[in-house]
Design a protein around this motif. Structure first.
Motif, mmCIF file in Angstrom:
data_model
loop_
_atom_site.group_PDB
_atom_site.id
_atom_site.type_symbol
_atom_site.label_atom_id
_atom_site.label_comp_id
_atom_site.label_asym_id
_atom_site.label_seq_id
_atom_site.Cartn_x
_atom_site.Cartn_y
_atom_site.Cartn_z
ATOM 1 N N SER A 117 -53.340 -8.859 -15.762
ATOM 2 C CA SER A 117 -53.277 -9.054 -14.316
ATOM 3 C C SER A 117 -52.623 -7.864 -13.631
ATOM 4 O O SER A 117 -51.743 -7.211 -14.191
ATOM 5 C CB SER A 117 -52.477 -10.316 -13.987
ATOM 6 N N ASP B 86 -54.387 -22.305 -6.356
ATOM 7 C CA ASP B 86 -54.013 -22.479 -7.762
ATOM 8 C C ASP B 86 -53.926 -21.162 -8.516
ATOM 9 O O ASP B 86 -53.689 -21.153 -9.720
ATOM 10 C CB ASP B 86 -55.020 -23.398 -8.461
ATOM 11 N N GLY B 87 -54.120 -20.056 -7.820
ATOM 12 C CA GLY B 87 -54.026 -18.747 -8.456
ATOM 13 C C GLY B 87 -55.254 -17.912 -8.197
ATOM 14 O O GLY B 87 -56.306 -18.419 -7.816
ATOM 15 N N ILE B 88 -55.105 -16.619 -8.398
ATOM 16 C CA ILE B 88 -56.192 -15.665 -8.217
ATOM 17 C C ILE B 88 -56.377 -14.936 -9.533
ATOM 18 O O ILE B 88 -55.456 -14.264 -10.008
ATOM 19 C CB ILE B 88 -55.885 -14.667 -7.093
ATOM 20 N N ASP B 89 -57.532 -15.075 -10.131
ATOM 21 C CA ASP B 89 -57.799 -14.413 -11.402
ATOM 22 C C ASP B 89 -57.574 -12.912 -11.279
ATOM 23 O O ASP B 89 -58.088 -12.269 -10.359
ATOM 24 C CB ASP B 89 -59.233 -14.676 -11.857
ATOM 25 N N GLY B 90 -56.784 -12.376 -12.203
ATOM 26 C CA GLY B 90 -56.568 -10.939 -12.254
ATOM 27 C C GLY B 90 -55.435 -10.427 -11.398
ATOM 28 O O GLY B 90 -55.168 -9.227 -11.396
ATOM 29 N N GLN C 294 -51.262 -11.144 -10.158
ATOM 30 C CA GLN C 294 -50.002 -11.874 -10.235
ATOM 31 C C GLN C 294 -49.170 -11.527 -8.999
ATOM 32 O O GLN C 294 -48.499 -10.507 -8.942
ATOM 33 C CB GLN C 294 -49.229 -11.512 -11.493
ATOM 34 N N PRO D 218 -48.358 -20.218 -8.848
ATOM 35 C CA PRO D 218 -48.832 -18.963 -9.427
ATOM 36 C C PRO D 218 -48.190 -17.740 -8.777
ATOM 37 O O PRO D 218 -48.370 -16.621 -9.264
ATOM 38 C CB PRO D 218 -50.337 -18.994 -9.157
ATOM 39 N N LEU E 192 -57.814 -7.512 -6.809
ATOM 40 C CA LEU E 192 -58.884 -8.163 -7.559
ATOM 41 C C LEU E 192 -59.744 -7.134 -8.289
ATOM 42 O O LEU E 192 -59.994 -6.050 -7.787
ATOM 43 C CB LEU E 192 -59.745 -9.001 -6.610
#
Length: 241
Positions: A2, A31-35, A37, A59, A241
């Motif tokens: 990430s 709930d969060g973002i892929d990739g 932090q 997250p 992202l």
């Protein structure tokens, strides 16, 4: 891996202002973002407010801007890592150049504070950076590496430590944006160390963030005043992202 995108509020925002900011971030991140932090480091008075607003298991990590190396004691004006954790912090900023310049932070105290954060399961975010004089003398990378090595020396889990490379000449109200060739040597030196990730900070904004994130050795951004507006922070998160 990430990309870490975070900001320190420094000495800004009341508790209600910090809560409003955190609520906007919570709504945008969900709930969060892929990739990516994300993390927020408010003033000490607002740490619990931000953590509570983000909610348990968020997250988005909440951090503190400083914590003492002792677990408790007669250290007037200080907070301990256990106290920071009790307030909801999961990350501890350590060794910012302002702390080094104005509050007698040294490589030794940075190492002790890093050890305290690791001992209690919090993530240390260790700031390193060279002065303009060191840069101009061609010693920038050596200074930065020495600071980072001192922080990592003897740690139980150096691979859990985040390093934030913040050239002193690039940060603050009077700092200037870097040129790639000016920061590449220090980034290369830090990439050789066993840290979890290297973040860049210093005059970061929406204009230069895209190319900074593409520099070899950069795994994230630690942003100052350019992210104090929540919309700007969320735009920076989107760039990760």
């Amino acid at each position: 891996m990430s990309r870490w995108i975070g900001t320190s509020f420094k000495m800004t925002k009341t508790r209600s202002e910090a809560a409003s900011y955190a609520a906007r971030v919570r709504a945008a991140v969900g709930d969060g973002i892929d990739g990516v932090q994300p993390f927020l480091i408010p003033s000490a008075t607002a740490v619990s407010v931000v953590a509570d607003t983000l909610g348990p298991g968020s997250p988005v990590l909440t951090g503190v801007q400083n914590a003492h190396w002792d677990d408790e004691g007669a250290w007037t004006g200080e907070i301990s890592v256990p106290q920071a954790a009790d307030a909801g912090a999961r990350l501890v900023e350590i060794g910012h150049s302002e702390r080094r310049a104005h509050f007698a932070e040294t490589d030794d105290t940075v190492r002790l504070k890093t050890a305290a954060a690791l001992r209690h399961g919090l993530t240390p975010l260790v700031c390193v950076g060279e002065s303009a004089a060191a840069r101009d003398a061609g010693r920038g990378a050596d200074v930065v590496r020495a600071q980072a090595e001192a922080a990592l020396e003897g740690q139980s889990d150096p691979g859990a430590v985040l390093l934030a490379y913040e050239p002193v000449w690039a940060i603050g109200e009077h700092g200037r944006p870097p040129r790639p060739e000016e920061i590449a040597p220090a980034l290369a030196a830090l990439a050789e160390l066993p840290a979890r990730a290297v973040l860049y900070g210093g005059s970061v904004d929406l204009r230069n963030a895209p190319w900074l994130l593409e520099l070899p050795g950069v795994q994230g951004l630690f942003v100052g005043r350019a992210a104090w507006d929540v919309d700007a922070f969320l735009d920076l998160v989107a760039l990760g992202l």
